[in-house]
Motif scaffolding. Sequence first.
Motif, PDB file in Angstrom:
ATOM      1  N   VAL A 251     -16.650  -9.857 -47.667  1.00  0.00           N
ATOM      2  CA  VAL A 251     -18.441 -10.007 -47.112  1.00  0.00           C
ATOM      3  C   VAL A 251     -18.957  -8.394 -46.758  1.00  0.00           C
ATOM      4  O   VAL A 251     -17.874  -7.777 -46.310  1.00  0.00           O
ATOM      5  N   ASP A 260     -24.513 -12.504 -46.789  1.00  0.00           N
ATOM      6  CA  ASP A 260     -23.357 -13.174 -46.892  1.00  0.00           C
ATOM      7  C   ASP A 260     -23.029 -13.692 -45.705  1.00  0.00           C
ATOM      8  O   ASP A 260     -22.598 -15.261 -45.923  1.00  0.00           O
ATOM      9  N   SER A 263     -24.740 -17.388 -45.588  1.00  0.00           N
ATOM     10  CA  SER A 263     -24.153 -18.073 -46.975  1.00  0.00           C
ATOM     11  C   SER A 263     -23.151 -18.934 -46.430  1.00  0.00           C
ATOM     12  O   SER A 263     -22.522 -20.006 -46.564  1.00  0.00           O
ATOM     13  N   TYR A 264     -21.799 -18.169 -45.847  1.00  0.00           N
ATOM     14  CA  TYR A 264     -21.133 -18.903 -45.706  1.00  0.00           C
ATOM     15  C   TYR A 264     -20.902 -19.583 -44.499  1.00  0.00           C
ATOM     16  O   TYR A 264     -20.118 -20.355 -44.421  1.00  0.00           O
ATOM     17  N   LEU A 319     -21.588 -16.797 -53.561  1.00  0.00           N
ATOM     18  CA  LEU A 319     -21.462 -15.931 -51.931  1.00  0.00           C
ATOM     19  C   LEU A 319     -19.756 -16.183 -53.239  1.00  0.00           C
ATOM     20  O   LEU A 319     -19.119 -14.561 -53.463  1.00  0.00           O
ATOM     21  N   GLN A 399     -28.889 -14.996 -51.293  1.00  0.00           N
ATOM     22  CA  GLN A 399     -27.755 -15.160 -51.813  1.00  0.00           C
ATOM     23  C   GLN A 399     -27.889 -14.177 -52.841  1.00  0.00           C
ATOM     24  O   GLN A 399     -27.424 -13.324 -53.149  1.00  0.00           O
ATOM     25  N   LYS A 403     -26.864 -10.859 -54.246  1.00  0.00           N
ATOM     26  CA  LYS A 403     -25.704 -10.264 -55.379  1.00  0.00           C
ATOM     27  C   LYS A 403     -27.115  -9.284 -56.288  1.00  0.00           C
ATOM     28  O   LYS A 403     -26.125  -8.894 -57.064  1.00  0.00           O
TER      29      LYS A 403
END
Length: 418
Positions: A251, A260, A263-264, A319, A399, A403
């Motif tokens: 991360v 991140d 999203s996690y 992710l 996300q 990215k």
Amino acid sequence: MPSIDFILPHWLYWGTLIVFPVVAMVMARRRQTTGYSLPIGYMILVTGGLLGLHRLYMRNLWGVLYLPVFLAILVANAQERSAREVQSEASNLVKTAERVIERAEPRVSGAEEKLAQLRAELDAAEEGTFAEKRAERMLEKEQDAIKAAETRLEKARTDLETARPELTQAGEARAMWSNVAFGAFLVICAFMALDALLLPLLVRSARERLRAQDHPPADADPDSLEAIEAQAAARLEAIEHEKVSGDFANVGAGWTGAIDRLSYYSGEFVSYWAVIAVFAYYFEVVARYVFNSPTIWVHEGMFLMFGMQYLIAGAYAALTDAHVKVDVFYAEWSPLRKAVVDLFTSIFFFIFAGTLLVTGWIFAMDATVVDEVSFSEWTIAYWPFKWAIAVGAVLLILQGISKLASDVATVRNSLQGA
């Protein structure tokens, strides 16, 4: 067997989807310890006690005794369902035969009088006239109708004579198998009640056995089962510790790191819904095959839950690079080439995610305005599920932006390094 009429309240459904993952996430971050837990033992007793899973959890082979009793419940319920089908068919046959007899008997019993009247009308009609032909047709029609009524009446009496004993036998068989199933159920309930009292002692004994395995004598055989199990437990604890400490190894920092982490956490949150599904379908199996009471809400609630899970976990999959793709060539490329290709393909990604967001927003607004509910008797509101489409799309877009920033940084750093 008694029946189960429980229908999950909507507030309990949503409360479980929110509270259970939070509790699971907190527990997952606690240091893993080997041993047997009394709360877990009671939880397994409540959820899987019918199968003796609480004893099997503590490696107590007396739990195997539950299995034949539970199997007896399943067999008895299957036989009871078969008897119920036979009883239903025989009952319908009896009712149909009784209706036919009720209608056909008066007609057959008054047939001679009716035929005599029609013959008299035929004799009174002038020969060769229309009245004579009409009387002949009426007589033939009545004779055919009476003959058909006699045939139906004979068949109905035969069916009634056959179906009544079957109805009685099926009713007796159904009552017998129901009593067998209920008796076996009471036996298991007695076992569970006894184990509820003995569970602290059982957990203590299991812990003592585990301590003996973890600390074998100095002269113990290193290839013994106890030594191997102790080594496996130590390796499992190390793996769990490494997993927890490495959750955020990849991360980033700054605002991309915040995305991140979002999203996690969102992916981890909905991942625990799969555990809820295990308990829900276990309840459905027990209700259907033990109590002959299939539910309405389990299947509907679970496929709606999995639909939300699929949507919200999309950002987590992005992710962790878990989305399905063909990477025969991509896997061997350098980080720079991967970043350049990802920058190009991100155009299609954002087109898809944007379309998903707009469509999900429209669906969610429409469902919210009309307060759309399911068509089943559960009648759960659909608008929260429709909003999950929009939420999943927002997470996916965020996300994708993270990215994109990572790819741009990779290209910039590679060019500066060159």
